[in-house]
Design an enzyme around this catalytic site. Structure first.
Site, mmCIF file in Angstrom:
data_model
loop_
_atom_site.group_PDB
_atom_site.id
_atom_site.type_symbol
_atom_site.label_atom_id
_atom_site.label_comp_id
_atom_site.label_asym_id
_atom_site.label_seq_id
_atom_site.Cartn_x
_atom_site.Cartn_y
_atom_site.Cartn_z
ATOM 1 N N SER A 78 -11.792 -5.380 1.576
ATOM 2 C CA SER A 78 -11.516 -4.090 1.604
ATOM 3 C C SER A 78 -9.993 -3.489 0.011
ATOM 4 C CB SER A 78 -10.100 -3.877 2.566
ATOM 5 O OG SER A 78 -10.391 -3.861 3.778
ATOM 6 N N LYS B 107 -11.695 -0.775 -0.779
ATOM 7 C CA LYS B 107 -11.492 0.716 -0.666
ATOM 8 C C LYS B 107 -10.868 1.380 -2.024
ATOM 9 C CE LYS B 107 -10.014 -0.540 3.763
ATOM 10 N NZ LYS B 107 -10.764 -1.541 3.949
ATOM 11 N N TYR C 218 -3.483 1.042 9.277
ATOM 12 C CA TYR C 218 -4.977 1.289 8.267
ATOM 13 C C TYR C 218 -5.681 0.984 9.527
ATOM 14 C CZ TYR C 218 -6.742 -1.967 5.214
ATOM 15 O OH TYR C 218 -7.800 -2.804 3.991
#
Length: 387
Positions: free
Chosen positions: A57, A60, A168
């Site tokens: 992540s 991201k 999330y």
């Protein structure tokens, strides 16, 4: 900085981590770099600065920058409904629960999905890793996880109406789809050509070449007794889509270049990736009165509970966690941060002009031993600067 070396060496010698890469920088360049331990407990290869990690992540932030480039170019709009660009988002459905037979109960969403809501995790999506209701939906429907690389995996319902709360989610995978639709390019090509290559991030990408594959760190699993065991953990080789939410591999030096670009307002070594005002906007609270919600694990093998700053109200920008208060001895209020599932962590402190990262490959996420090392590392970075 021998004090930082000692922190990291103790972590390896004490068995907290098999190996670790840690780096820090200010606006002028790298201020610390260190690699300790091994890439794999079953092999002799030492951890080196150019070791390649699955950063999960931490992808991201890079996908968010890609989207904001297209916002600058007026090819994406932060607040326009995305349905015309991404037909699956034209009439999103919200999971309300399950009937007596265990079948999912869905209803139309009351608000549209927008790019701003995707970037801020307020669009209504979730992850089954932290949401048991989505896990139940996936079991009932046969929906695959995003890490499968199948486009079908993105066809998940929402679990709340867009704009209602922060949770999330797979939203940044949808940001990647928006980048593809607006640019006409596959995400891996767009990110390579517009971000990675201009910044000299030669060891980063969705598809590792032979040189990068040879330097991969192996993923390890933490057992209940605290011991670590190497495991086989692979990403799909020929996915239908590359995940904007978690598909990249990178190295410490490469990712530090990305952080330094942001620390310098969108430009690094004469290469402009974003305008300064865009970078500043990405670092502002974008969720208003809503708050970041601590992650509560629904899959203990993949993640522990995660609350980076217990008791502190935190916000979310366009791609980043924002801590609401100073962290004593560490980052200032308004710093940006996030992490990857395999326990890769970074922070970016615009007020102090410091950025740093710590990379390991351990499951489950939010490993207590790694978080202790990360806190000690960050504290040592600020102490070294003060000294």
């Amino acid at each position: 900085m021998p004090g930082i070396d000692a922190v990291l060496r103790r972590a390896v010698d004490g068995g907290a981590v098999p190996g670790v890469v840690a780096m820090a920088a200010d606006r002028s360049g790298t201020t610390y770099q260190g690699a300790f331990g091994r890439r794999d407990l079953d092999a002799a290869a030492p951890m080196t600065l150019d070791t390649v990690f699955w950063i999960a992540s931490m992808t991201k932030a890079i996908t968010s920058v890609a989207a904001m480039q297209l916002v600058e170019e007026q090819r994406l709009d932060l607040d326009a409904p995305l349905g015309p660009l991404l037909p699956h988002l034209a009439a999103p459905q919200v999971l309300e629960g399950f009937d007596e037979a265990g079948a999912p109960v869905l209803r139309p969403a009351r608000q549209p999905v927008t790019l701003r809501r995707l970037l801020t995790h307020t669009a209504g999506f979730t992850y089954n890793t932290w949401n048991p209701e989505m896990g139940r939906y996936m079991a009932a429907s046969g929906l695959l996880a995003p890490r499968s690389g199948k486009l079908e995996a993105l066809r998940a319902p929402l679990v709340f109406d867009p704009g209602e709360r922060w949770e999330y989610s797979i939203a940044t995978d949808w940001v990647g789809q928006a980048v593809e639709a607006a640019s006409g390019e596959r995400l891996e090509h767009y990110v390579r050509d517009r971000i990675l290559a201009p910044l000299g991030m030669v060891d980063s990408g969705f598809v590792p070449g032979p040189a990068q594959q040879a330097r991969r760190a192996r993923v390890h699993q933490r057992a209940a007794d605290g011991s670590l065991m190497p495991i086989d953990f692979t990403l799909p080789e020929n996915p239908e889509f590359y995940g904007g939410g978690g598909g990249l591999l990178s190295t410490g030096p490469d990712y530090l270049c990305f952080l330094r670009m942001l620390l310098n307002g969108g430009t690094l070594d004469g290469v402009q990736v974003l305008r300064p005002e865009t970078v500043a906007e990405m670092g502002r609270n974008q969720i208003g009165a809503l708050d970041f919600r601590p992650l509560r694990s629904a899959m203990p093998a993949m993640s522990n509970d995660c609350d980076p700053f217990p008791g502190m109200a935190c916000k979310w920008g366009l791609g980043f966690l924002i801590n609401g208060a100073d962290v004593p001895g560490r980052r200032a209020a308004g710093s940006l941060a996030w992490a990857g599932l395999g326990n890769t962590w970074f922070w970016l402190d615009p007020r102090s002009g410091i950025a740093g990262l710590l990379l390991t490959q351990i499951l489950p996420f939010a490993d207590a031993a790694v978080l202790d090392v990360f806190a000690a590392f960050e504290t040592a970075v600020y102490a070294g600067r003060a000294g």
